[in-house]
Motif scaffolding. Structure first.
Motif, PDB file in Angstrom:
ATOM      1  N   GLN A  24       6.300  -6.693  -2.116  1.00 63.14           N
ATOM      2  CA  GLN A  24       5.524  -5.897  -1.181  1.00 63.14           C
ATOM      3  C   GLN A  24       4.864  -4.723  -1.898  1.00 63.14           C
ATOM      4  O   GLN A  24       3.678  -4.440  -1.718  1.00 63.14           O
ATOM      5  CB  GLN A  24       6.444  -5.399  -0.073  1.00 63.14           C
ATOM      6  CG  GLN A  24       5.673  -5.046   1.196  1.00 63.14           C
ATOM      7  CD  GLN A  24       6.555  -4.304   2.179  1.00 63.14           C
ATOM      8  OE1 GLN A  24       7.788  -4.363   2.084  1.00 63.14           O
ATOM      9  NE2 GLN A  24       5.938  -3.619   3.111  1.00 63.14           N
ATOM     10  N   LEU A  25       5.649  -4.083  -2.736  1.00 62.19           N
ATOM     11  CA  LEU A  25       5.126  -2.943  -3.478  1.00 62.19           C
ATOM     12  C   LEU A  25       3.951  -3.372  -4.349  1.00 62.19           C
ATOM     13  O   LEU A  25       2.906  -2.719  -4.386  1.00 62.19           O
ATOM     14  CB  LEU A  25       6.237  -2.331  -4.343  1.00 62.19           C
ATOM     15  CG  LEU A  25       5.792  -1.226  -5.290  1.00 62.19           C
ATOM     16  CD1 LEU A  25       5.341  -0.010  -4.493  1.00 62.19           C
ATOM     17  CD2 LEU A  25       6.922  -0.823  -6.217  1.00 62.19           C
ATOM     18  N   THR A  26       4.122  -4.502  -5.038  1.00 65.17           N
ATOM     19  CA  THR A  26       3.074  -4.992  -5.925  1.00 65.17           C
ATOM     20  C   THR A  26       1.782  -5.232  -5.147  1.00 65.17           C
ATOM     21  O   THR A  26       0.703  -4.803  -5.553  1.00 65.17           O
ATOM     22  CB  THR A  26       3.515  -6.308  -6.599  1.00 65.17           C
ATOM     23  OG1 THR A  26       4.811  -6.111  -7.159  1.00 65.17           O
ATOM     24  CG2 THR A  26       2.559  -6.729  -7.685  1.00 65.17           C
ATOM     25  N   GLN A  27       1.931  -5.902  -3.999  1.00 66.05           N
ATOM     26  CA  GLN A  27       0.745  -6.203  -3.200  1.00 66.05           C
ATOM     27  C   GLN A  27       0.018  -4.936  -2.765  1.00 66.05           C
ATOM     28  O   GLN A  27      -1.188  -4.809  -2.931  1.00 66.05           O
ATOM     29  CB  GLN A  27       1.151  -7.013  -1.966  1.00 66.05           C
ATOM     30  CG  GLN A  27       1.322  -8.499  -2.279  1.00 66.05           C
ATOM     31  CD  GLN A  27       1.851  -9.254  -1.083  1.00 66.05           C
ATOM     32  OE1 GLN A  27       2.726  -8.763  -0.379  1.00 66.05           O
ATOM     33  NE2 GLN A  27       1.321 -10.442  -0.855  1.00 66.05           N
ATOM     34  N   GLU A  28       0.805  -3.994  -2.246  1.00 63.47           N
ATOM     35  CA  GLU A  28       0.165  -2.790  -1.718  1.00 63.47           C
ATOM     36  C   GLU A  28      -0.410  -1.933  -2.837  1.00 63.47           C
ATOM     37  O   GLU A  28      -1.471  -1.323  -2.690  1.00 63.47           O
ATOM     38  CB  GLU A  28       1.190  -1.993  -0.909  1.00 63.47           C
ATOM     39  CG  GLU A  28       1.738  -2.838   0.227  1.00 63.47           C
ATOM     40  CD  GLU A  28       2.215  -2.017   1.398  1.00 63.47           C
ATOM     41  OE1 GLU A  28       2.231  -0.770   1.254  1.00 63.47           O
ATOM     42  OE2 GLU A  28       2.559  -2.616   2.418  1.00 63.47           O
ATOM     43  N   PHE A  29       0.314  -1.915  -3.934  1.00 62.51           N
ATOM     44  CA  PHE A  29      -0.107  -1.101  -5.070  1.00 62.51           C
ATOM     45  C   PHE A  29      -1.517  -1.504  -5.505  1.00 62.51           C
ATOM     46  O   PHE A  29      -2.393  -0.667  -5.700  1.00 62.51           O
ATOM     47  CB  PHE A  29       0.877  -1.305  -6.212  1.00 62.51           C
ATOM     48  CG  PHE A  29       0.781  -0.292  -7.313  1.00 62.51           C
ATOM     49  CD1 PHE A  29       1.505   0.877  -7.255  1.00 62.51           C
ATOM     50  CD2 PHE A  29      -0.033  -0.515  -8.417  1.00 62.51           C
ATOM     51  CE1 PHE A  29       1.427   1.808  -8.272  1.00 62.51           C
ATOM     52  CE2 PHE A  29      -0.126   0.409  -9.432  1.00 62.51           C
ATOM     53  CZ  PHE A  29       0.611   1.574  -9.365  1.00 62.51           C
ATOM     54  N   PHE A  30      -1.728  -2.805  -5.634  1.00 63.94           N
ATOM     55  CA  PHE A  30      -3.030  -3.258  -6.141  1.00 63.94           C
ATOM     56  C   PHE A  30      -4.091  -3.305  -5.034  1.00 63.94           C
ATOM     57  O   PHE A  30      -5.264  -3.140  -5.297  1.00 63.94           O
ATOM     58  CB  PHE A  30      -2.887  -4.601  -6.837  1.00 63.94           C
ATOM     59  CG  PHE A  30      -2.151  -4.480  -8.145  1.00 63.94           C
ATOM     60  CD1 PHE A  30      -2.729  -3.804  -9.214  1.00 63.94           C
ATOM     61  CD2 PHE A  30      -0.862  -4.971  -8.300  1.00 63.94           C
ATOM     62  CE1 PHE A  30      -2.047  -3.650 -10.413  1.00 63.94           C
ATOM     63  CE2 PHE A  30      -0.183  -4.822  -9.499  1.00 63.94           C
ATOM     64  CZ  PHE A  30      -0.770  -4.156 -10.557  1.00 63.94           C
ATOM     65  N   ARG A  31      -3.640  -3.494  -3.796  1.00 64.29           N
ATOM     66  CA  ARG A  31      -4.605  -3.494  -2.708  1.00 64.29           C
ATOM     67  C   ARG A  31      -5.193  -2.091  -2.544  1.00 64.29           C
ATOM     68  O   ARG A  31      -6.371  -1.918  -2.305  1.00 64.29           O
ATOM     69  CB  ARG A  31      -3.949  -3.965  -1.408  1.00 64.29           C
ATOM     70  CG  ARG A  31      -4.971  -4.357  -0.334  1.00 64.29           C
ATOM     71  CD  ARG A  31      -4.305  -4.597   1.014  1.00 64.29           C
ATOM     72  NE  ARG A  31      -3.272  -5.637   0.938  1.00 64.29           N
ATOM     73  CZ  ARG A  31      -2.071  -5.520   1.521  1.00 64.29           C
ATOM     74  NH1 ARG A  31      -1.760  -4.434   2.210  1.00 64.29           N
ATOM     75  NH2 ARG A  31      -1.192  -6.484   1.432  1.00 64.29           N
ATOM     76  N   GLU A  32      -4.344  -1.097  -2.718  1.00 67.59           N
ATOM     77  CA  GLU A  32      -4.770   0.271  -2.464  1.00 67.59           C
ATOM     78  C   GLU A  32      -5.379   0.956  -3.693  1.00 67.59           C
ATOM     79  O   GLU A  32      -5.569   2.161  -3.694  1.00 67.59           O
ATOM     80  CB  GLU A  32      -3.589   1.113  -1.959  1.00 67.59           C
ATOM     81  CG  GLU A  32      -2.960   0.614  -0.668  1.00 67.59           C
ATOM     82  CD  GLU A  32      -3.909   0.750   0.521  1.00 67.59           C
ATOM     83  OE1 GLU A  32      -4.723   1.691   0.499  1.00 67.59           O
ATOM     84  OE2 GLU A  32      -3.822  -0.081   1.437  1.00 67.59           O
ATOM     85  N   ASN A  33      -5.578   0.217  -4.739  1.00 67.75           N
ATOM     86  CA  ASN A  33      -6.165   0.850  -5.930  1.00 67.75           C
ATOM     87  C   ASN A  33      -5.268   1.926  -6.550  1.00 67.75           C
ATOM     88  O   ASN A  33      -5.749   2.851  -7.202  1.00 67.75           O
ATOM     89  CB  ASN A  33      -7.496   1.506  -5.569  1.00 67.75           C
ATOM     90  CG  ASN A  33      -8.645   0.764  -6.208  1.00 67.75           C
ATOM     91  OD1 ASN A  33      -8.422  -0.126  -7.044  1.00 67.75           O
ATOM     92  ND2 ASN A  33      -9.862   1.099  -5.848  1.00 67.75           N
ATOM     93  N   THR A  34      -3.976   1.841  -6.302  1.00 66.62           N
ATOM     94  CA  THR A  34      -3.081   2.881  -6.792  1.00 66.62           C
ATOM     95  C   THR A  34      -3.038   2.922  -8.314  1.00 66.62           C
ATOM     96  O   THR A  34      -2.893   3.986  -8.917  1.00 66.62           O
ATOM     97  CB  THR A  34      -1.653   2.663  -6.247  1.00 66.62           C
ATOM     98  OG1 THR A  34      -1.758   2.247  -4.898  1.00 66.62           O
ATOM     99  CG2 THR A  34      -0.843   3.936  -6.317  1.00 66.62           C
ATOM    100  N   LEU A  35      -3.199   1.773  -8.940  1.00 66.40           N
ATOM    101  CA  LEU A  35      -3.158   1.729 -10.393  1.00 66.40           C
ATOM    102  C   LEU A  35      -4.234   2.636 -10.981  1.00 66.40           C
ATOM    103  O   LEU A  35      -3.976   3.431 -11.881  1.00 66.40           O
ATOM    104  CB  LEU A  35      -3.347   0.291 -10.902  1.00 66.40           C
ATOM    105  CG  LEU A  35      -3.309   0.154 -12.418  1.00 66.40           C
ATOM    106  CD1 LEU A  35      -1.940   0.548 -12.963  1.00 66.40           C
ATOM    107  CD2 LEU A  35      -3.642  -1.258 -12.869  1.00 66.40           C
ATOM    108  N   ARG A  36      -5.445   2.515 -10.414  1.00 61.37           N
ATOM    109  CA  ARG A  36      -6.534   3.348 -10.910  1.00 61.37           C
ATOM    110  C   ARG A  36      -6.187   4.829 -10.757  1.00 61.37           C
ATOM    111  O   ARG A  36      -6.344   5.616 -11.687  1.00 61.37           O
ATOM    112  CB  ARG A  36      -7.822   3.006 -10.142  1.00 61.37           C
ATOM    113  CG  ARG A  36      -9.014   3.902 -10.494  1.00 61.37           C
ATOM    114  CD  ARG A  36     -10.258   3.444  -9.757  1.00 61.37           C
ATOM    115  NE  ARG A  36     -10.636   2.090 -10.157  1.00 61.37           N
ATOM    116  CZ  ARG A  36     -11.380   1.828 -11.222  1.00 61.37           C
ATOM    117  NH1 ARG A  36     -11.836   2.808 -11.978  1.00 61.37           N
ATOM    118  NH2 ARG A  36     -11.686   0.593 -11.542  1.00 61.37           N
ATOM    119  N   LEU A  37      -5.687   5.168  -9.587  1.00 63.63           N
ATOM    120  CA  LEU A  37      -5.326   6.567  -9.330  1.00 63.63           C
ATOM    121  C   LEU A  37      -4.287   7.057 -10.343  1.00 63.63           C
ATOM    122  O   LEU A  37      -4.406   8.138 -10.922  1.00 63.63           O
ATOM    123  CB  LEU A  37      -4.731   6.700  -7.929  1.00 63.63           C
ATOM    124  CG  LEU A  37      -5.706   7.020  -6.818  1.00 63.63           C
ATOM    125  CD1 LEU A  37      -4.975   7.055  -5.487  1.00 63.63           C
ATOM    126  CD2 LEU A  37      -6.355   8.385  -7.098  1.00 63.63           C
TER     127      LEU A  37
END
Lengths: 304, 514
Positions: A30-43
């Protein structure tokens, strides 16, 4: 800021578990999905310089871990990075900033585990910059860059073979003139190590796939008179470590069954010197493989 | 480097530093006190590691240097920066004015530190260990020699980093290019490639043992601080040691010490024995140890250390001068001098969490063969004595030569006295052995009442605990070796398989070496 640090630590403990608890697969997915959906990596990447040291380390661990998370047997991170390749540009440029180089470097090495991402970096202009990064005065950062460079040139063998066959000329030109012929001890030592590992990985590739096209780059490398000359100079380097690693590359020149005349010429001209050198060439501890290789090389050279 | 951005930037070239003098040396590294000229001649310590002599490969050196840059805790010695000078790596670190606890013990507290001071320094050491363990790092070499004290009494744990000492057991992949290169490249990138970032669960399975090994070493360090030397340090580190330990020689020796010297609180003894528990799993974590009653009443006041310990020891410069009678003057010549001119006693100390059981003797006696030790020491001493007496008896020719002779006698005294001390120590040990034999034979030579018996039993149990501990460790290491052998076997099988494939298709592989 304190809350951000706490949140990032929270992410880390979901992905890695804490002392008592193992990570829960569902939560990770779940974390992985949301992380990449929300552009968190870029942030996370862009804001990293603003974080404190401990949080930077946490963030780096989170990013590293996410590169390996699978969601219904797809590696989400790889897909995300493919459509956000500019992030890699940011990570690589991290080597120019002493404060974040080690964090970006660690993230970068995780990202290039994905073959498509490694290919992007190999084919980008960034490859040329590594020749500078490896020679940075800061030991930590230069070594980090060198580790990444080595990883790029050895992890995905077929991709590397393709890269080298397209970029052979400039790449080895740079590698020989800027790294192997450097007067700087650590540069030479890092470079000969990378070369040795590369040669070995190609040799292995040739064996495993039984496909000579992949080792064509290798054949081209060991058929070059210029390369041979550089290696022979490294054989008489004042550093024993450099000598030994140079030998492991040099032996491939000698073992080449189709040596071009100019290579044979050099070996024959220097035959007596080479034989004298190898007679006294010893390593500190017993190493049967080394002795066997040396015997083989001596036989090859004497038989020319 | 990668800490706060406001941090002072230390220059990355040798010209910006002036080496003052050597403050320590090891197998492949020398530590100098130095000035950083562009930063207003700020005092720093520089560790110059000879990358040619170091048995570690570059990746390991890098990983540890990186760790030293990325760790940030008030009780952990952090590197300012590192850069190469020729074939040496210079690691620039804060200068810790009062030196290591080992050096403090040697130069003022040969019988150990007072208990409140022990609590103080151990508490700070534990804080550092807590931090390291939380970061998934193990120190592997906790000992008084690696706990540094600054002139203001602050305490920092050092040498978890680039010290060559901890790499000894690493396979040197640089020498054998065949299998190791492959395994090392994949090993480094998959697993240890960034141990710094390694997952806690990986850490727990891979280094879980190591964390508890640190706790064990911590317990030994506590004893070292209490007695001025680690337990069993009078025995040579040879196989016979194990024999002697199992025959409980040390029981007698410890008994003598405890009789002659001070008493320690129950809290202290309890803390130490919990660290020295035979089962690694039952040893407390660093975090739990911090909550131990022994550290409860401990004043977190560095001044106390300054007033009670640091005042009693000479400054580090003086200590270094005393230590290095054979001062080679290498400090001026930079890192090139690392070769043969330095003391090698530190070099003997490079095992993983390796307690050099014979450190004191090493300093006096270059042979490390336990059997030769006795034989060669006596004539050596005798010669010196003869020389000394003959000097005395023939004295009285002219003033100049007398002064010279007096100087020489002082020099001789410096050599003789420590050796006499060693002999005394070994005689004490032999006495202990004899007493033990006598007691076993039912001769109660020392039978001055049974009141001492419980204390004796307690000590005996504690020491038995070490013995079991050591046995356990040997076992664990043996298992590790077995695992390595199995792994080697697998790799060889793989290699063989590849060779076979190659033999089937020799024409395809003509480009590669066979």
């Amino acid at each position: 800021m304190a809350e951000l640090s706490r949140n990032i630590r929270e992410l880390k403990s979901i992905l890695y578990g804490n002392g008592e608890q193992e990570p829960v697969t569902e939560a990770c997915v779940q974390l992985t999905q949301e992380f990449f959906r929300e552009n968190t990596l870029r942030l996370l990447i862009i804001c990293l310089p603003k974080l404190n040291l401990e949080t930077r380390k946490d963030a780096t661990q989170v990013v590293a871990n996410l590169q390996r998370q699978q969601v219904s047997s797809r590696i989400v991170a790889s897909e995300y990075l493919e459509s956000n390749k500019d992030l890699l540009d940011i990570l690589i440029s991290g080597y120019e900033n002493m404060d974040i180089a080690l964090h970006y470097g660690a993230m970068l090495r995780e990202c290039i585990r994905h073959q498509s991402i490694a290919r992007y970096v190999l084919e980008s202009e960034h490859m040329k910059k590594f020749f500078d990064y490896i020679q940075l005065p800061n030991f930590d950062i230069a070594s980090d860059a060198s580790a990444t460079f080595k990883e790029l040139l050895t992890r995905h063998k077929a991709t590397v073979a393709e890269f080298l066959s397209k970029n052979y000329d400039w790449f080895f030109q740079e590698f020989n003139s800027r790294l192997l012929s450097s007067t700087n001890y650590i540069t030479k030592r890092q470079a000969i190590k990378i070369l040795m590992v590369m040669c070995f990985s190609f040799q292995l590739l040739g064996d495993m796939l039984l496909d000579r096209s992949n080792s064509a780059v290798m054949m081209r490398y060991v058929s070059s008179k210029d390369n041979l000359m550089i290696l022979m100079n490294l054989l008489r380097d004042s550093s024993k470590n450099i000598q030994i690693e140079a030998f492991h590359v040099f032996k491939l020149f000698a073992a080449n069954k189709n040596k071009p005349p100019e290579v044979v010429n050099i070996l024959v001209t220097n035959r007596s010197k080479l034989l004298r050198f190898f007679a006294g060439f010893k390593i500190d501890k017993e190493d049967e493989q080394f002795e066997a290789d040396k015997e083989q090389v001596i036989k090859e050279i004497s038989g020319l | 480097m990668s800490g706060c951005d406001s941090e002072v930037k230390y220059p990355l070239n040798a010209e910006s530093y002036r080496l003052l003098f050597k403050i320590g040396s090891g197998a492949s590294a020398v530590v100098y006190k130095a000035l950083c000229l562009p930063l207003g001649s700020a005092v720093v310590a520089i560790k110059a590691i000879d990358l040619e002599r170091s048995r570690a490969n570059l990746d390991d050196v890098w990983r540890e240097a990186k760790a030293m840059t990325l760790l940030s805790h008030s009780n952990v010695l952090r590197a300012h920066c590192s850069f190469t000078v020729g074939s040496h790596l210079w690691v620039v670190m804060p200068f810790m004015g009062a030196g290591s606890l080992h050096s403090i013990l040697t130069h003022g507290f040969a019988d150990g530190l007072p208990e409140p001071c022990i609590a103080l320094v151990l508490k700070d050491t534990l804080r550092a260990l807590c931090y390291l363990h939380e970061q998934g790092r193990i120190h592997r070499d906790i000992k008084a020699g690696n706990i540094l004290v600054d002139a203001d009494g602050s305490v920092k744990l050092a040498d978890f980093g680039v010290s060559a000492s901890i790499y000894e057991s690493e396979t040197s992949s640089m020498h054998a290019p065949s299998a190791p290169v492959l395994s090392s490249s994949s090993y480094f990138s998959d697993l240890a490639g960034t141990p710094y970032w390694m997952a806690p669960e990986v850490i727990h399975s891979h280094v879980g043992y190591g964390i508890k090994a640190d706790i064990w070493s911590f317990g030994i360090t506590a004893l070292e601080l209490a007695h001025g030397r680690p337990p069993l340090s009078h025995l040579p580190p040879s196989k016979s040691m194990v024999m002697r330990i199992t025959s409980r020689v040390r029981l007698e020796d410890a008994e003598m010490i405890s009789r002659r010297r001070k008493k320690f609180s129950k809290a202290f003894r309890d803390m130490v024995s919990s660290c020295l528990c035979q089962e690694p799993a039952r040893r407390p974590s660093a975090e739990k140890l911090l909550r131990h009653p022994f550290f409860k009443g401990c004043r977190s006041n560095n001044d106390y250390l300054v007033r009670n310990v640091l005042v009693a020891v000479p400054g580090i410069e003086e200590r270094c001068n005393k230590d290095t009678n054979n001062l080679c003057g290498c400090a001026g010549r930079g890192a090139r001098c690392v070769s043969s001119c330095c003391h090698t006693n530190v070099a003997k100390n490079r095992r993983i969490s390796g307690w050099n059981f014979n450190e004191d003797n090493f300093e006096l006696d270059p042979t490390d063969d336990g059997n030769d030790e006795q034989r060669c020491r006596f004539p050596f001493v005798k010669n010196d004595l003869v020389e000394r007496t003959s000097n005395n008896s023939t004295g009285g020719e002219c003033e100049g030569s007398q002064t010279r002779r007096r100087e020489r006698i002082i020099g001789v005294k410096e050599v003789v006295i420590p050796q006499l001390m060693t002999i005394l120590e070994s005689l004490e040990m032999q006495l202990g052995m004899v007493m033990h034999v006598l007691e076993c034979g039912g001769f109660h030579v020392n039978d001055s009442g049974c009141g001492r018996a419980p204390a004796r039993e307690e000590r005996e149990e504690m020491l038995l605990c070490y013995v079991r501990q050591l046995e356990q460790r040997v076992e664990e290491l043996t298992t590790q070796v077995d695992k390595e052998i199995a792994r080697n076997g697998r790799l060889e099988a793989q290699l063989q398989a590849r060779v076979n494939v190659k033999n089937i298709n020799p024409s395809q592989t003509s480009g590669s070496i066979s």
